[in-house]
Design a protein around this motif. Structure first.
Motif, PDB file in Angstrom:
ATOM      1  N   ALA A   1      -1.481  -4.498   4.568  1.00  0.00           N
ATOM      2  CA  ALA A   1      -2.784  -3.854   4.171  1.00  0.00           C
ATOM      3  C   ALA A   1      -2.473  -2.555   3.067  1.00  0.00           C
ATOM      4  O   ALA A   1      -3.351  -2.742   2.204  1.00  0.00           O
ATOM      5  N   VAL A   2      -1.467  -1.768   3.440  1.00  0.00           N
ATOM      6  CA  VAL A   2      -1.263  -0.885   2.443  1.00  0.00           C
ATOM      7  C   VAL A   2      -0.519  -1.174   1.178  1.00  0.00           C
ATOM      8  O   VAL A   2      -1.028  -0.795   0.047  1.00  0.00           O
TER       9      VAL A   2
ATOM     10  N   GLY B   1      -3.717  -2.535  -0.774  1.00  0.00           N
ATOM     11  CA  GLY B   1      -4.877  -1.736  -1.026  1.00  0.00           C
ATOM     12  C   GLY B   1      -4.622  -0.356  -1.045  1.00  0.00           C
ATOM     13  O   GLY B   1      -5.561   0.662  -1.043  1.00  0.00           O
ATOM     14  N   GLY B   2      -3.367   0.296  -0.754  1.00  0.00           N
ATOM     15  CA  GLY B   2      -3.149   1.336  -0.767  1.00  0.00           C
ATOM     16  C   GLY B   2      -3.268   2.327   0.716  1.00  0.00           C
ATOM     17  O   GLY B   2      -3.902   1.461   1.627  1.00  0.00           O
TER      18      GLY B   2
ATOM     19  N   ASN C   1      -9.630   1.724   1.568  1.00  0.00           N
ATOM     20  CA  ASN C   1      -9.102   0.183   1.775  1.00  0.00           C
ATOM     21  C   ASN C   1      -9.812  -0.246   2.965  1.00  0.00           C
ATOM     22  O   ASN C   1      -9.267   0.044   3.981  1.00  0.00           O
ATOM     23  N   SER C   2     -10.659  -1.169   2.842  1.00  0.00           N
ATOM     24  CA  SER C   2     -11.481  -1.890   3.997  1.00  0.00           C
ATOM     25  C   SER C   2     -10.636  -2.582   4.893  1.00  0.00           C
ATOM     26  O   SER C   2     -10.702  -2.561   6.312  1.00  0.00           O
ATOM     27  N   ARG C   3      -9.667  -3.139   4.312  1.00  0.00           N
ATOM     28  CA  ARG C   3      -8.649  -3.974   4.939  1.00  0.00           C
ATOM     29  C   ARG C   3      -7.908  -3.262   5.907  1.00  0.00           C
ATOM     30  O   ARG C   3      -7.624  -3.391   7.256  1.00  0.00           O
ATOM     31  N   LEU C   4      -7.273  -2.068   5.469  1.00  0.00           N
ATOM     32  CA  LEU C   4      -6.692  -1.175   6.448  1.00  0.00           C
ATOM     33  C   LEU C   4      -7.273  -0.415   7.445  1.00  0.00           C
ATOM     34  O   LEU C   4      -7.004  -0.345   8.453  1.00  0.00           O
ATOM     35  N   TYR C   5      -8.691  -0.077   6.905  1.00  0.00           N
ATOM     36  CA  TYR C   5      -9.658   0.464   8.012  1.00  0.00           C
ATOM     37  C   TYR C   5      -9.739  -0.686   9.093  1.00  0.00           C
ATOM     38  O   TYR C   5      -9.620  -0.032  10.438  1.00  0.00           O
TER      39      TYR C   5
END
Length: 248
Positions: free
Chosen positions: A35-36, A39-40, A46-50
Motif C-alpha cells: 500500500a505504501v 500510494g505513499g 492513501n485510502s488503501r493504507l488507511y
C-alpha cells in the motif's frame, strides 16, 4: 434488506485458521508495504493504507509494528518485490476456491499452493474457472447488540454507497462495491460504529452444502493454505455451518 450472509460460515472456521497460522502480522505487514509503495506513507491521503492500518488494529497489531512496516517500505526494504497472484481451484465435492497471494517468488508460491490442493484431493484451475461463482464486494461487519441503532446504520450505509445491509443475530453485514468501501467505512465510523472487519472479498453467489466429514476436510485445506506465508486470503463457496453446529 436481504442477501446471502457468510458471517456464520466463518465465525468458527476463520478464527481457528487465524489462531493456527499465527502469522497475521507478517501478512498484514506485506499489505502495508504494498500500500505504501502504491500510494505513499500518509494514510490520510492513501485510502488503501488507511484501510490496511485499520485491519491491522482490528487484529491487535501493535502500533510499533505498523510504523515499522511503513518505514521499511519507505526505505525500499519491503514492498518492492511483492507480486499479487490469485489462484483458482476446486476442493472435494466440487467446492470452489480463490486464493489471493503476495509473493516475492512466484515459483515457490505456485508449488506450495498446488501441493496443498493435491494433498487434500483438490486441483488448481485456470484463471476465471471459479471467479464467476463469486461477487467481488466490499464487506463491512458491525457488531449488533441492544445499543445498536439499526435505522441509523441503514441510513448512513445507504448515504455512503452501500448496496445491501444484511442483519444477522449478532452482526450487521454492510455490502458495497469495492470502490465504495473506504468512503462507507469512514461514514460508519463517524456515526460511532465499531467495525469488526472491513475488506474487499469474494462472496459466493451460492454455497455447497457439506456433510461433517467433507466440511472438516475442506476446513483443513483452508487452514493449511492460510498457514502459507505467501497466502493473504482464502475464499470458498463451502457451507461449513455443520462445524459450528458441532461446536454448539
Amino acid at each position: 434488506m436481504s442477501g446471502h450472509s457468510k458471517w456464520h460460515n466463518i465465525q468458527a472456521t476463520k478464527s481457528k485458521a487465524d489462531a493456527a497460522r499465527g502469522k497475521i502480522f507478517t501478512k498484514i505487514g506485506r499489505e502495508i508495504a504494498v500500500a505504501v509503495k502504491m500510494g505513499g506513507p500518509d494514510p490520510n491521503i492513501n485510502s488503501r493504507l488507511y484501510d490496511v492500518i485499520s485491519k491491522a488494529k482490528q487484529n491487535n497489531m501493535p502500533n510499533d509494528n505498523i510504523q515499522r512496516s511503513i518505514k521499511k517500505a519507505m526505505g525500499g526494504e519491503e514492498g518492492g518485490n511483492f507480486d499479487s497472484i490469485t489462484y483458482e481451484g476446486y476442493g472435494i465435492r466440487g467446492v470452489a476456491f480463490i486464493v489471493e497471494c503476495l509473493t516475492d517468488n512466484r515459483n515457490r508460491t505456485a508449488a506450495d499452493v498446488r501441493h496443498l490442493f493435491d494433498k487434500f484431493k483438490g486441483s488448481l484451475g485456470t484463471s476465471g474457472s471459479v471467479t464467476y461463482m463469486f461477487d467481488h464486494q466490499g464487506v463491512i461487519v458491525i457488531p449488533r447488540n441492544e445499543e445498536s441503532n439499526e435505522d441509523g446504520i441503514m441510513m448512513i450505509a445507504l448515504e455512503n454507497g452501500a448496496d445491501d445491509v444484511i442483519t444477522e443475530d449478532n452482526v450487521f453485514e454492510v455490502i458495497c462495491k469495492p470502490e465504495n468501501l473506504h468512503r462507507l467505512r469512514m461514514g460508519l465510523e463517524e456515526f460511532g460504529n465499531d467495525i469488526l472487519s472491513s475488506e474487499v472479498e469474494y462472496v459466493p453467489q451460492n454455497v455447497v452444502d457439506l456433510d461433517k466429514e467433507s466440511a472438516m476436510s475442506i476446513n483443513k485445506l483452508i487452514v493449511a493454505l492460510e498457514d502459507l506465508d505467501d497466502v493473504q486470503n482464502v475464499y470458498t463457496n463451502a457451507d461449513l455451518s455443520v462445524l459450528d453446529e458441532e461446536n454448539n
